[in-house]
Motif scaffolding. Structure first.
Motif, PDB file in Angstrom:
ATOM      1  N   MET A  98       0.836  -1.199   0.000  1.00 62.65           N
ATOM      2  CA  MET A  98       0.000   0.000   0.000  1.00 62.65           C
ATOM      3  C   MET A  98       0.870   1.247   0.000  1.00 62.65           C
ATOM      4  N   ALA A  99       0.573   2.157  -0.921  1.00 61.22           N
ATOM      5  CA  ALA A  99       1.414   3.332  -1.138  1.00 61.22           C
ATOM      6  C   ALA A  99       1.650   4.158   0.130  1.00 61.22           C
ATOM      7  N   ALA A 102       1.385   1.293  -6.748  1.00 64.33           N
ATOM      8  CA  ALA A 102       1.068   0.314  -5.711  1.00 64.33           C
ATOM      9  C   ALA A 102      -0.438   0.249  -5.518  1.00 64.33           C
ATOM     10  N   ASN A 103      -0.859  -0.456  -4.480  1.00 64.99           N
ATOM     11  CA  ASN A 103      -2.250  -0.456  -4.068  1.00 64.99           C
ATOM     12  C   ASN A 103      -2.480   0.679  -3.076  1.00 64.99           C
ATOM     13  N   TYR A 120      -7.218  -2.763  -4.063  1.00 65.51           N
ATOM     14  CA  TYR A 120      -6.350  -3.298  -5.114  1.00 65.51           C
ATOM     15  C   TYR A 120      -6.420  -2.435  -6.371  1.00 65.51           C
ATOM     16  N   ARG A 121      -5.266  -2.230  -6.960  1.00 65.01           N
ATOM     17  CA  ARG A 121      -5.185  -1.474  -8.217  1.00 65.01           C
ATOM     18  C   ARG A 121      -5.969  -2.184  -9.318  1.00 65.01           C
ATOM     19  N   HIS A 122      -5.842  -3.500  -9.377  1.00 64.53           N
ATOM     20  CA  HIS A 122      -6.536  -4.311 -10.393  1.00 64.53           C
ATOM     21  C   HIS A 122      -7.428  -5.336  -9.676  1.00 64.53           C
ATOM     22  N   PRO A 123      -8.597  -4.917  -9.212  1.00 67.52           N
ATOM     23  CA  PRO A 123      -9.424  -5.809  -8.394  1.00 67.52           C
ATOM     24  C   PRO A 123      -9.921  -7.047  -9.128  1.00 67.52           C
ATOM     25  N   ASP A 124      -9.938  -7.007 -10.468  1.00 64.78           N
ATOM     26  CA  ASP A 124     -10.407  -8.165 -11.230  1.00 64.78           C
ATOM     27  C   ASP A 124      -9.285  -9.143 -11.573  1.00 64.78           C
ATOM     28  N   LYS A 149       1.671  -6.389 -11.935  1.00 60.28           N
ATOM     29  CA  LYS A 149       2.843  -5.532 -12.130  1.00 60.28           C
ATOM     30  C   LYS A 149       3.285  -5.445 -13.587  1.00 60.28           C
ATOM     31  N   SER A 150       2.886  -6.408 -14.395  1.00 60.69           N
ATOM     32  CA  SER A 150       3.262  -6.336 -15.812  1.00 60.69           C
ATOM     33  C   SER A 150       2.697  -5.078 -16.463  1.00 60.69           C
TER      34      SER A 150
END
Length: 263
Positions: free
Chosen positions: A120-121, A144-145, A163-167, A174-175
């Motif tokens: 977490m940032a 980050a998240n 989450y940055r990418h919840p799905d 990170k890619s």
């Protein structure tokens, strides 16, 4: 959940990519730039402890559970206010002994360093503020998240990860911090440094991948790269990363470096 070939939906903004740079360093934070994983420290000391945490790490490494879900389970075991957790990290987490020298060289030579973390940032920025001199702690881009305070007063007595990418099964894929550089007209040489299961999505996309190895010889990312035959450079501290990055910036090819490292 997003499939592996889909671009995951991001609910958090990204900093601008470094379009003019010939070389870019992207690095994991926990256990890579730092001397230990801050989230592991929180779970081991303020959550359900090392044994259950490590068992979930192994489940993730072997593909039986996604990082997003295992990490959420770990964080949910921490029943302390967010500010208390942040202060504990500021007191207990230190930098890799070679990172400040590495960052200083990169900054002086126009090589951007971007932190790409599944943590977490706010925690990352707080720890950096105690460890890097002057404005450096605020200047480094962090991908980050985030965190959301869920107590009625929004003071952080109760909190959860955003989450940055919840799905995505990674929570933060990170890619997606690396791939935009592939589409630039003048694509830079990309270095990535990591150590653990949260770095698996990024491992195949860097030009030169560095895998952090702990003093006890442990490295989940190195184990993964050996199993999947992904070329990489093991390192125990950032002095080794600095040496190899300097060589590439001076003109040595990535292929030569990887060959010299036994790949």
């Amino acid at each position: 959940m997003s499939s592996e070939n889909e671009t995951p939906r991001s609910v958090l903004p990204y900093p601008p990519i470094k379009k003019e740079s010939k070389f870019v360093v992207l690095s994991d934070w926990d256990g890579t730039i730092t001397d230990r994983d801050s989230n592991d420290w929180l779970v081991d000391n303020l959550g359900f402890g090392f044994e259950k945490r490590r068992a979930l790490n192994v489940e993730t490494l072997e593909g039986r559970i996604g990082f997003r879900d295992s990490f959420r389970e770990m964080l949910e075991s921490i029943d302390h206010p967010f500010d208390y957790c942040k202060e504990q990290l500021k007191q207990n987490i230190k930098l890799d002994p070679g990172f400040e020298k590495f960052y200083t060289w990169c900054k002086a030579n126009g090589v951007p360093v971007v932190i790409v973390s599944s943590g977490m940032a706010p925690n990352i920025r707080a720890v950096l503020s105690t460890l890097l001199p002057g404005p450096d702690a605020e200047e480094i881009d962090i991908i980050a998240n985030e965190v959301e305070f869920t107590d009625p007063e929004k003071k952080g007595d109760k909190w959860e990860i955003v989450y940055r990418h919840p799905d995505s099964g990674f929570g933060h894929d990170k890619s997606q911090a690396i791939l935009p550089y592939r589409d630039l007209p003048h694509r830079p040489t990309l270095f990535f440094c990591g150590d653990g299961v949260s770095d698996l999505s990024a491992a195949k996309h860097a030009d030169l991948l560095f895998t952090k190895v702990m003093a006890n010889g442990h490295s989940d990312l190195k184990t993964f790269c050996e199993r999947e035959q992904i070329p990489h450079v093991p390192f125990t501290d950032f002095n080794k990363v600095l040496e190899r990055v300097q060589e590439v910036v001076a003109g040595k090819s990535v292929e030569t470096v990887l060959k010299e490292e036994g790949n």
